[in-house]
Write a protein that holds these residues in place. Sequence first.
Motif, PDB file in Angstrom:
ATOM      1  N   ASP A   1       0.859  -1.186   0.000  1.00  0.00           N
ATOM      2  CA  ASP A   1       0.000   0.000   0.000  1.00  0.00           C
ATOM      3  C   ASP A   1       0.893   1.233   0.000  1.00  0.00           C
ATOM      4  OD1 ASP A   1      -2.029  -1.803   0.250  1.00  0.00           O
ATOM      5  OD2 ASP A   1      -2.523  -1.314   2.329  1.00  0.00           O
ATOM      6  N   THR A   2       0.692   2.121  -0.963  1.00  0.00           N
ATOM      7  CA  THR A   2       1.502   3.340  -1.043  1.00  0.00           C
ATOM      8  C   THR A   2       0.588   4.559  -1.116  1.00  0.00           C
ATOM      9  OG1 THR A   2       1.633   3.198  -3.463  1.00  0.00           O
ATOM     10  CG2 THR A   2       3.405   2.181  -2.201  1.00  0.00           C
ATOM     11  N   GLU A   3       1.049   5.640  -0.534  1.00  0.00           N
ATOM     12  CA  GLU A   3       0.311   6.910  -0.612  1.00  0.00           C
ATOM     13  C   GLU A   3       1.300   8.067  -0.643  1.00  0.00           C
ATOM     14  OE1 GLU A   3      -2.827   9.698   1.905  1.00  0.00           O
ATOM     15  OE2 GLU A   3      -2.823   7.530   2.223  1.00  0.00           O
TER      16      GLU A   3
ATOM     17  N   TYR B   1      -1.178  -2.865  -4.309  1.00  0.00           N
ATOM     18  CA  TYR B   1      -0.578  -3.813  -5.250  1.00  0.00           C
ATOM     19  C   TYR B   1      -0.474  -5.184  -4.587  1.00  0.00           C
ATOM     20  CZ  TYR B   1       2.807  -6.037  -8.369  1.00  0.00           C
ATOM     21  OH  TYR B   1       3.448  -6.906  -9.224  1.00  0.00           O
ATOM     22  N   HIS B   2      -1.056  -6.212  -5.230  1.00  0.00           N
ATOM     23  CA  HIS B   2      -0.927  -7.598  -4.791  1.00  0.00           C
ATOM     24  C   HIS B   2      -0.035  -8.336  -5.782  1.00  0.00           C
ATOM     25  CE1 HIS B   2      -4.747  -6.392  -2.856  1.00  0.00           C
ATOM     26  NE2 HIS B   2      -4.432  -7.267  -1.926  1.00  0.00           N
ATOM     27  N   ASP B   3       0.958  -9.058  -5.290  1.00  0.00           N
ATOM     28  CA  ASP B   3       1.849  -9.751  -6.219  1.00  0.00           C
ATOM     29  C   ASP B   3       1.188 -10.973  -6.852  1.00  0.00           C
ATOM     30  OD1 ASP B   3       1.848 -11.406  -4.007  1.00  0.00           O
ATOM     31  OD2 ASP B   3       3.993 -11.842  -4.107  1.00  0.00           O
TER      32      ASP B   3
ATOM     33  N   ARG C   1      -2.657  -4.051  -9.607  1.00  0.00           N
ATOM     34  CA  ARG C   1      -2.616  -2.739  -8.952  1.00  0.00           C
ATOM     35  C   ARG C   1      -3.945  -2.004  -9.122  1.00  0.00           C
ATOM     36  NH1 ARG C   1       1.583   0.301  -7.405  1.00  0.00           N
ATOM     37  NH2 ARG C   1       3.034  -0.981  -8.615  1.00  0.00           N
ATOM     38  N   ASP C   2      -4.433  -1.441  -8.019  1.00  0.00           N
ATOM     39  CA  ASP C   2      -5.582  -0.537  -8.031  1.00  0.00           C
ATOM     40  C   ASP C   2      -5.108   0.797  -7.468  1.00  0.00           C
ATOM     41  OD1 ASP C   2      -7.994  -2.113  -8.872  1.00  0.00           O
ATOM     42  OD2 ASP C   2      -7.333  -3.379  -7.216  1.00  0.00           O
ATOM     43  N   SER C   3      -5.283   1.871  -8.240  1.00  0.00           N
ATOM     44  CA  SER C   3      -4.782   3.175  -7.806  1.00  0.00           C
ATOM     45  C   SER C   3      -5.855   4.243  -7.963  1.00  0.00           C
ATOM     46  CB  SER C   3      -3.535   3.566  -8.606  1.00  0.00           C
ATOM     47  OG  SER C   3      -3.828   3.639  -9.984  1.00  0.00           O
ATOM     48  N   ILE C   4      -5.733   5.293  -7.160  1.00  0.00           N
ATOM     49  CA  ILE C   4      -6.688   6.409  -7.164  1.00  0.00           C
ATOM     50  C   ILE C   4      -5.912   7.713  -7.038  1.00  0.00           C
ATOM     51  CG2 ILE C   4      -8.609   7.505  -5.953  1.00  0.00           C
ATOM     52  CD1 ILE C   4      -9.467   4.791  -4.961  1.00  0.00           C
ATOM     53  N   PHE C   5      -6.276   8.691  -7.873  1.00  0.00           N
ATOM     54  CA  PHE C   5      -5.723  10.050  -7.785  1.00  0.00           C
ATOM     55  C   PHE C   5      -6.862  10.988  -7.421  1.00  0.00           C
ATOM     56  CE2 PHE C   5      -4.820  14.199  -9.673  1.00  0.00           C
ATOM     57  CZ  PHE C   5      -3.573  14.471  -9.130  1.00  0.00           C
TER      58      PHE C   5
END
Length: 255
Positions: free
Chosen positions: A209-211, A232-234, A243-247
């Motif tokens: 998990d990154t932010e 991100y799940h390997d 990867r699921d990302s949100i901006f």
Amino acid sequence: MSKNLLFSLVLLASPVAFAEEFLPSSDSEDTPPSPLKSEVEFGFQAHTGNTDSRSLNARVAAEYTEGRHRTSGEWKYYQLYKDDVEDKNQQNYMLQSDYKLSQRTYLYGNYNGFTSLYSSYYEDHTVSGGLGYQITNTETLLLETEIGPGFRYQEPNIDEIGDKDIVFPNVVREAIIRGNVNVLWKPLTNLTIGSKLTVIAGKSNTRFDTELNVTNDITETIALKVAYSSKYHDQVPGDLSKRDSIFTVNLLFNF
């Protein structure tokens, strides 16, 4: 301690100035802030014409600090519609309690939950406890790390996959190791940059998990916040994205 440190990551607050509490190092003798801090974020976007979409995101966070204890909680919500069809709907939950052992070290207990209708996992919940360490904690820079064992529950998303795809149909219940790094940098009086990385490793998969967020103060209680977050799940079921990302671009209200 400046209230602006609470924009982006709910990390610091304290009612009194003991060396072993969650206070930044400072020679200032300003009146201590309230032990209870809360903030609300809200963002909405709508596009019409060649594209038809609308998105809504919200965040509510609170933190209470008394003596060596620090308790914080957070709820995030994101929804996206494309051509009047829901494309994303997810929620994040976080609850953590810390107890300071010395000027730099502390014990922590953490719960993190994620629910979604369209991501790799419908449900993803972890509980963890361990040791935290503040590498530096000043008025302009906070850097703290955490590590400890825990337990994870995951329910994979198999409804979006075709019958011929290789899937992981089993619900995950397993022991994990959790690592976390929080960074909060205040290069200017009205500008705060925050970053957070959490790694959860288990036998079935590893999640990152990154932010990254940037907050610009407009007034003492209102700010503009730009944030990017991803999970991100390997390993994921079938051909779903890892990867699921949100901006997001939000208004933030600090109380």
